[in-house]
Scaffold this active site. Structure first.
Site, short mmCIF file in Angstrom:
data_model
loop_
_atom_site.label_atom_id
_atom_site.label_comp_id
_atom_site.label_asym_id
_atom_site.label_seq_id
_atom_site.Cartn_x
_atom_site.Cartn_y
_atom_site.Cartn_z
N ASP A 111 44.65 44.54 30.15
CA ASP A 111 45.70 44.06 29.25
C ASP A 111 45.31 44.42 27.82
O ASP A 111 45.65 45.50 27.32
CB ASP A 111 45.86 42.55 29.43
CG ASP A 111 47.01 41.97 28.64
OD1 ASP A 111 47.68 42.72 27.92
OD2 ASP A 111 47.24 40.75 28.73
N VAL A 161 51.53 39.07 36.04
CA VAL A 161 51.79 39.43 37.43
C VAL A 161 50.77 38.79 38.36
O VAL A 161 49.65 38.48 37.95
CB VAL A 161 51.79 40.97 37.63
CG1 VAL A 161 52.94 41.60 36.88
CG2 VAL A 161 50.47 41.59 37.20
P1 XMP Z 1 42.08 41.88 28.95
O1 XMP Z 1 43.14 41.34 28.01
O2 XMP Z 1 40.70 41.53 28.50
O3 XMP Z 1 42.33 41.08 30.28
O4 XMP Z 1 42.27 43.34 29.21
C1 XMP Z 1 41.91 41.60 31.49
C2 XMP Z 1 41.73 40.52 32.52
O5 XMP Z 1 42.70 39.50 32.34
C3 XMP Z 1 43.27 39.15 33.56
N1 XMP Z 1 44.72 39.48 33.52
C4 XMP Z 1 45.61 39.11 34.43
N2 XMP Z 1 45.46 38.39 35.56
N3 XMP Z 1 47.78 38.60 35.99
C5 XMP Z 1 46.54 38.15 36.34
O6 XMP Z 1 46.43 37.52 37.38
C6 XMP Z 1 48.02 39.32 34.87
O7 XMP Z 1 49.14 39.71 34.59
C7 XMP Z 1 46.86 39.58 34.05
N4 XMP Z 1 46.69 40.26 32.88
C8 XMP Z 1 45.39 40.17 32.60
C9 XMP Z 1 42.53 39.91 34.63
O8 XMP Z 1 41.52 39.10 35.15
C10 XMP Z 1 41.93 41.07 33.90
O9 XMP Z 1 40.71 41.51 34.46
#
Ligand code: XMP
Ligand code: MG
Length: 191
Positions: A111, A161
């Site tokens: 993300d 998601v």
């Molecule tokens: P960043 O922002 O550090 O986040 O890139 C990465 C981690 O955040 C979690 N993540 C999600 N988990 N649905 C989830 O279940 C999502 O839409 C989502 N977006 C981020 C995930 O653990 C990832 O490794």
């Protein structure tokens, strides 16, 4: 088609089982070609979200005859909510030295990329010969941020998601596809 209890909670499907299978095979084929001269690739599955992808991806490499080792790491930046805190906690480290190894980090979703940047830096500082990332899903924020990602399964909208290992408060990991939760399922963060 899908008969699970979770049907009622999912607003729409982002990636079907078949699409996930196809993308996983494509990513594995690219990795197999790119690492054909590497002795034993060290795969690091980032728990817990990447377990489904790591299992399928590793098996696909096996079908292609790529020798690998599989390690697990747990790092958390999300807690129970749905927005990134920017704080990375290592909950479980790998059981093996990465010195001189070619490392592939297997991620569920990128993300902001905060978790990932931290992980890549960490593994590089431990002496890995190379560190690349394979992620099943990428959100728009990650497209703009460093490090650039070489292996991406799906670019998806900036929505929360679940499924295929991804959870909301530890639920929905067992869903075999990936979908967007109905907004009423989770409480929006206070503004
Ligand atoms: P960043 O922002 O550090 O986040 O890139 C990465 C981690 O955040 C979690 N993540 C999600 N988990 N649905 C989830 O279940 C999502 O839409 C989502 N977006 C981020 C995930 O653990 C990832 O490794
Ligand atoms: Mg999570």
């Amino acid at each position: 088609m899908h008969a699970g209890w979770y049907e009622a909670d999912i607003e729409r499907v982002i990636a079907t089982e078949e699409q996930i299978r196809q993308q996983t095979a494509k990513l594995a084929a690219r990795v197999a070609a790119d690492y054909k001269d590497v002795d034993r690739l060290l795969l690091i599955c980032v728990l817990k979200g990447a377990i489904m992808f790591a299992a399928d991806f590793t098996r696909e490499l096996g079908r292609l005859g790529v020798p690998v080792e599989l390690e697990f790491m747990a790092a958390s930046s999300y807690g129970q909510g749905t927005s990134s805190s920017g704080v990375v906690r290592v909950l479980k480290d790998i059981d093996r030295e990465v010195v001189g190894r070619h490392v592939l980090v297997l991620e569920d979703i990128v993300d902001t990329g905060l978790t990932l940047s931290w992980l890549v830096k960490y593994l590089t500082s431990q002496g890995a010969a190379s560190v690349e990332v394979v992620t099943m899903f990428r959100k728009p924020a990650a497209v703009r941020s460093a490090p650039p990602l070489k292996y991406v399964g799906f670019d998806i909208p900036s929505e929360f998601v679940v499924g295929y290992g991804l959870d909301y408060a530890e639920r929905y990991r067992e869903i075999p596809f990936v979908g967007v939760l109905k907004p009423e399922i989770y409480s929006r963060p206070a503004t």
